[in-house]
Design a protein around this motif. Sequence first.
Motif, PDB file in Angstrom:
ATOM      1  N   ILE A  59      18.632  25.042  -4.934  1.00  7.26           N
ATOM      2  CA  ILE A  59      18.744  23.750  -4.243  1.00  7.26           C
ATOM      3  C   ILE A  59      18.930  23.978  -2.746  1.00  7.26           C
ATOM      4  CG2 ILE A  59      20.186  21.689  -3.965  1.00  7.26           C
ATOM      5  CD1 ILE A  59      20.713  21.818  -6.984  1.00  7.26           C
ATOM      6  N   PHE A  60      19.745  24.965  -2.383  1.00 11.00           N
ATOM      7  CA  PHE A  60      19.922  25.293  -0.965  1.00 11.00           C
ATOM      8  C   PHE A  60      18.628  25.848  -0.363  1.00 11.00           C
ATOM      9  CE2 PHE A  60      24.622  25.875  -2.027  1.00 11.00           C
ATOM     10  CZ  PHE A  60      24.972  24.650  -1.463  1.00 11.00           C
ATOM     11  N   VAL A  61      17.887  26.626  -1.152  1.00 10.89           N
ATOM     12  CA  VAL A  61      16.579  27.109  -0.685  1.00 10.89           C
ATOM     13  C   VAL A  61      15.662  25.928  -0.396  1.00 10.89           C
ATOM     14  CG1 VAL A  61      14.481  28.334  -1.361  1.00 10.89           C
ATOM     15  CG2 VAL A  61      16.707  29.354  -1.822  1.00 10.89           C
ATOM     16  N   ALA A  62      15.636  24.959  -1.332  1.00 14.28           N
ATOM     17  CA  ALA A  62      14.796  23.772  -1.145  1.00 14.28           C
ATOM     18  C   ALA A  62      15.220  22.995   0.103  1.00 14.28           C
ATOM     19  CB  ALA A  62      14.877  22.880  -2.381  1.00 14.28           C
ATOM     20  N   ALA A  63      16.521  22.871   0.323  1.00 14.38           N
ATOM     21  CA  ALA A  63      17.015  22.157   1.514  1.00 14.38           C
ATOM     22  C   ALA A  63      16.599  22.878   2.786  1.00 14.38           C
ATOM     23  CB  ALA A  63      18.539  22.030   1.449  1.00 14.38           C
ATOM     24  N   LEU A  64      16.632  24.214   2.766  1.00 13.02           N
ATOM     25  CA  LEU A  64      16.226  24.994   3.939  1.00 13.02           C
ATOM     26  C   LEU A  64      14.737  24.788   4.227  1.00 13.02           C
ATOM     27  CD1 LEU A  64      17.787  27.100   5.774  1.00 13.02           C
ATOM     28  CD2 LEU A  64      16.531  28.851   4.514  1.00 13.02           C
ATOM     29  N   LEU A  65      13.918  24.746   3.177  1.00  8.96           N
ATOM     30  CA  LEU A  65      12.483  24.540   3.361  1.00  8.96           C
ATOM     31  C   LEU A  65      12.189  23.118   3.834  1.00  8.96           C
ATOM     32  CD1 LEU A  65      11.060  26.423   0.247  1.00  8.96           C
ATOM     33  CD2 LEU A  65      11.403  27.282   2.552  1.00  8.96           C
ATOM     34  N   MET A  66      12.928  22.154   3.319  1.00  8.47           N
ATOM     35  CA  MET A  66      12.763  20.776   3.796  1.00  8.47           C
ATOM     36  C   MET A  66      13.161  20.652   5.258  1.00  8.47           C
ATOM     37  SD  MET A  66      14.105  18.553   0.520  1.00  8.47           S
ATOM     38  CE  MET A  66      13.842  16.993   1.366  1.00  8.47           C
ATOM     39  N   ASN A  67      14.189  21.377   5.659  1.00  3.36           N
ATOM     40  CA  ASN A  67      14.596  21.367   7.063  1.00  3.36           C
ATOM     41  C   ASN A  67      13.514  21.986   7.941  1.00  3.36           C
ATOM     42  OD1 ASN A  67      16.691  20.800   9.066  1.00  3.36           O
ATOM     43  ND2 ASN A  67      16.896  23.014   9.251  1.00  3.36           N
ATOM     44  N   ALA A  68      12.843  23.025   7.430  1.00  2.00           N
ATOM     45  CA  ALA A  68      11.738  23.638   8.172  1.00  2.00           C
ATOM     46  C   ALA A  68      10.598  22.643   8.365  1.00  2.00           C
ATOM     47  CB  ALA A  68      11.242  24.882   7.447  1.00  2.00           C
ATOM     48  N   LEU A  69      10.303  21.872   7.317  1.00  2.00           N
ATOM     49  CA  LEU A  69       9.276  20.829   7.439  1.00  2.00           C
ATOM     50  C   LEU A  69       9.699  19.775   8.456  1.00  2.00           C
ATOM     51  CD1 LEU A  69       8.226  20.289   3.709  1.00  2.00           C
ATOM     52  CD2 LEU A  69       6.875  21.342   5.521  1.00  2.00           C
ATOM     53  N   PHE A  70      10.961  19.408   8.423  1.00  2.00           N
ATOM     54  CA  PHE A  70      11.503  18.429   9.365  1.00  2.00           C
ATOM     55  C   PHE A  70      11.353  18.917  10.805  1.00  2.00           C
ATOM     56  CE2 PHE A  70      15.394  17.403  11.832  1.00  2.00           C
ATOM     57  CZ  PHE A  70      15.172  16.043  12.021  1.00  2.00           C
ATOM     58  N   GLY A  71      11.708  20.171  11.055  1.00  2.00           N
ATOM     59  CA  GLY A  71      11.578  20.725  12.399  1.00  2.00           C
ATOM     60  C   GLY A  71      10.131  20.819  12.841  1.00  2.00           C
ATOM     61  N   SER A  72       9.248  21.181  11.928  1.00  2.00           N
ATOM     62  CA  SER A  72       7.828  21.308  12.265  1.00  2.00           C
ATOM     63  C   SER A  72       7.208  19.954  12.590  1.00  2.00           C
ATOM     64  CB  SER A  72       7.072  21.956  11.098  1.00  2.00           C
ATOM     65  OG  SER A  72       7.591  23.234  10.816  1.00  2.00           O
ATOM     66  N   ILE A  73       7.544  18.942  11.811  1.00  2.00           N
ATOM     67  CA  ILE A  73       6.999  17.604  12.048  1.00  2.00           C
ATOM     68  C   ILE A  73       7.515  17.037  13.367  1.00  2.00           C
ATOM     69  CG2 ILE A  73       7.017  15.232  11.156  1.00  2.00           C
ATOM     70  CD1 ILE A  73       7.001  16.456   8.335  1.00  2.00           C
ATOM     71  N   THR A  74       8.683  17.481  13.775  1.00  2.00           N
ATOM     72  CA  THR A  74       9.232  17.052  15.062  1.00  2.00           C
ATOM     73  C   THR A  74       8.405  17.578  16.237  1.00  2.00           C
ATOM     74  OG1 THR A  74      11.479  16.980  14.168  1.00  2.00           O
ATOM     75  CG2 THR A  74      11.273  17.169  16.549  1.00  2.00           C
ATOM     76  N   GLN A  98      13.072  13.552  20.643  1.00  3.18           N
ATOM     77  CA  GLN A  98      12.584  14.862  20.221  1.00  3.18           C
ATOM     78  C   GLN A  98      13.655  15.930  20.418  1.00  3.18           C
ATOM     79  OE1 GLN A  98       9.493  17.175  22.403  1.00  3.18           O
ATOM     80  NE2 GLN A  98       8.292  16.986  20.527  1.00  3.18           N
ATOM     81  N   SER A  99      14.363  15.857  21.547  1.00  2.71           N
ATOM     82  CA  SER A  99      15.461  16.800  21.796  1.00  2.71           C
ATOM     83  C   SER A  99      16.517  16.703  20.706  1.00  2.71           C
ATOM     84  CB  SER A  99      16.101  16.516  23.161  1.00  2.71           C
ATOM     85  OG  SER A  99      15.166  16.593  24.194  1.00  2.71           O
ATOM     86  N   PHE A 100      16.879  15.476  20.363  1.00  5.73           N
ATOM     87  CA  PHE A 100      17.881  15.241  19.322  1.00  5.73           C
ATOM     88  C   PHE A 100      17.437  15.846  17.993  1.00  5.73           C
ATOM     89  CE2 PHE A 100      19.095  12.451  15.763  1.00  5.73           C
ATOM     90  CZ  PHE A 100      20.471  12.622  15.774  1.00  5.73           C
ATOM     91  N   LEU A 101      16.200  15.588  17.599  1.00  4.73           N
ATOM     92  CA  LEU A 101      15.699  16.061  16.310  1.00  4.73           C
ATOM     93  C   LEU A 101      15.588  17.581  16.271  1.00  4.73           C
ATOM     94  CD1 LEU A 101      12.927  13.372  15.647  1.00  4.73           C
ATOM     95  CD2 LEU A 101      15.229  13.476  14.676  1.00  4.73           C
ATOM     96  N   ILE A 102      15.174  18.180  17.383  1.00  3.01           N
ATOM     97  CA  ILE A 102      15.069  19.647  17.436  1.00  3.01           C
ATOM     98  C   ILE A 102      16.437  20.288  17.282  1.00  3.01           C
ATOM     99  CG2 ILE A 102      14.557  21.594  18.963  1.00  3.01           C
ATOM    100  CD1 ILE A 102      12.257  19.919  20.106  1.00  3.01           C
ATOM    101  N   TYR A 103      17.428  19.749  17.980  1.00  4.97           N
ATOM    102  CA  TYR A 103      18.779  20.305  17.904  1.00  4.97           C
ATOM    103  C   TYR A 103      19.388  20.107  16.516  1.00  4.97           C
ATOM    104  CZ  TYR A 103      18.924  21.044  22.981  1.00  4.97           C
ATOM    105  OH  TYR A 103      18.684  21.491  24.265  1.00  4.97           O
ATOM    106  N   VAL A 104      19.122  18.957  15.902  1.00  6.91           N
ATOM    107  CA  VAL A 104      19.612  18.716  14.542  1.00  6.91           C
ATOM    108  C   VAL A 104      18.992  19.725  13.574  1.00  6.91           C
ATOM    109  CG1 VAL A 104      19.545  17.097  12.599  1.00  6.91           C
ATOM    110  CG2 VAL A 104      20.173  16.283  14.874  1.00  6.91           C
ATOM    111  N   TYR A 105      17.704  19.973  13.746  1.00  6.90           N
ATOM    112  CA  TYR A 105      17.016  20.975  12.908  1.00  6.90           C
ATOM    113  C   TYR A 105      17.685  22.343  13.029  1.00  6.90           C
ATOM    114  CZ  TYR A 105      13.636  24.820  12.491  1.00  6.90           C
ATOM    115  OH  TYR A 105      13.033  26.026  12.226  1.00  6.90           O
ATOM    116  N   ALA A 106      17.946  22.783  14.264  1.00 12.76           N
ATOM    117  CA  ALA A 106      18.533  24.109  14.479  1.00 12.76           C
ATOM    118  C   ALA A 106      19.961  24.180  13.936  1.00 12.76           C
ATOM    119  CB  ALA A 106      18.505  24.451  15.965  1.00 12.76           C
ATOM    120  N   ALA A 107      20.768  23.147  14.218  1.00 10.58           N
ATOM    121  CA  ALA A 107      22.157  23.150  13.748  1.00 10.58           C
ATOM    122  C   ALA A 107      22.224  23.080  12.224  1.00 10.58           C
ATOM    123  CB  ALA A 107      22.919  21.980  14.372  1.00 10.58           C
ATOM    124  N   SER A 108      21.354  22.285  11.624  1.00 11.15           N
ATOM    125  CA  SER A 108      21.325  22.177  10.159  1.00 11.15           C
ATOM    126  C   SER A 108      20.893  23.493   9.526  1.00 11.15           C
ATOM    127  CB  SER A 108      20.369  21.059   9.729  1.00 11.15           C
ATOM    128  OG  SER A 108      20.804  19.805  10.204  1.00 11.15           O
TER     129      SER A 108
END
Length: 306
Positions: A59-74, A98-108
């Motif tokens: 589940i954590f692996v899936a969350a990490l991959l979803m976060n990668a998709l989130f960062g890429s779409i940003t 965009q700045s907000f979303l990029i930082y959220v991606y990295a922190a998450s």
Amino acid sequence: MDINYNNTYLILGGHVQLSKYRYIYFSMTLLLFILIICSNTVVLYVIYVHESLHKPMYIFVAALLMNALFGSITIYPKLLVDLLSAKQTISRPACRLQSFLIYVYAASEFTLLSAMAFDRYVSICRPLQYHSLVRTQTVKLILVLAFCLPCCKIGIAIILSTNIGICKFVLMRITCDNYSLVKAGCGDSTVSNAYGLCVMVLSILPHVIFILFSYTRILSICLRSSRDFRTGALNTCLPHLVIFLNFTIIALFEIIQNRIPSGIPHIVRLIVSLLYVVIPPLFNPLIYGFKMQVIRQCLVALFKLK
């Protein structure tokens, strides 16, 4: 460009020889974006359809991959549009978003990597307590906090930066980031810089310390255990450790190059500024797909059926 337009929009002036290599850049970026979407989606699909993978670790692996998709779409859709545009501009609100979303991606990303280290630490070092410590409700709480806490911390940083007037309307980057917006300001940025530094340290350092501690303890246990136990433990921990080191090094490079005023060639700054949305989103699903035996078996079965 008239004054009103200039006050509303920012110019992303970090592109290198765009007029000469426009279509090459666009083709490579589009191909990369498609590969990232497909590779992450396939692994996510495998985890979703196989009940044997509905465990905290996966589940954590899936969350990490979803976060990668989130960062890429940003990043990628806007970048692709810019590569084909005559002017690489972005509105000030969109730049802050965009700045907000990029930082959220990295922190998450750091929070999720820390959660995965916690899961492996309890599983290997305290196996008898695993089911009491890593429950379904605990996993849900960690996932919520992994995205909500960065949103709150970074949201405050963005709000503080909006109170600083912008005097420079050309950012020597191809994506937005809050630190560049603060540097482009002409007001007092002391509070914004101080808070941003605190958020950066708190978003990275505690997680790095905890992850290093966890894997040090895991390695200590493995060295005192049987060969079979050591092999199994390392097979599940090694992908997480590689991804953690990979993302940490990239994040540190980005932080350092963004805060050193000169001495680094622009092309190097450009490449480094994109590494965190190129290497982790592209290689994470490959690492999990090839290095984690259960996921690899499910992927082989999936493509055999195809």
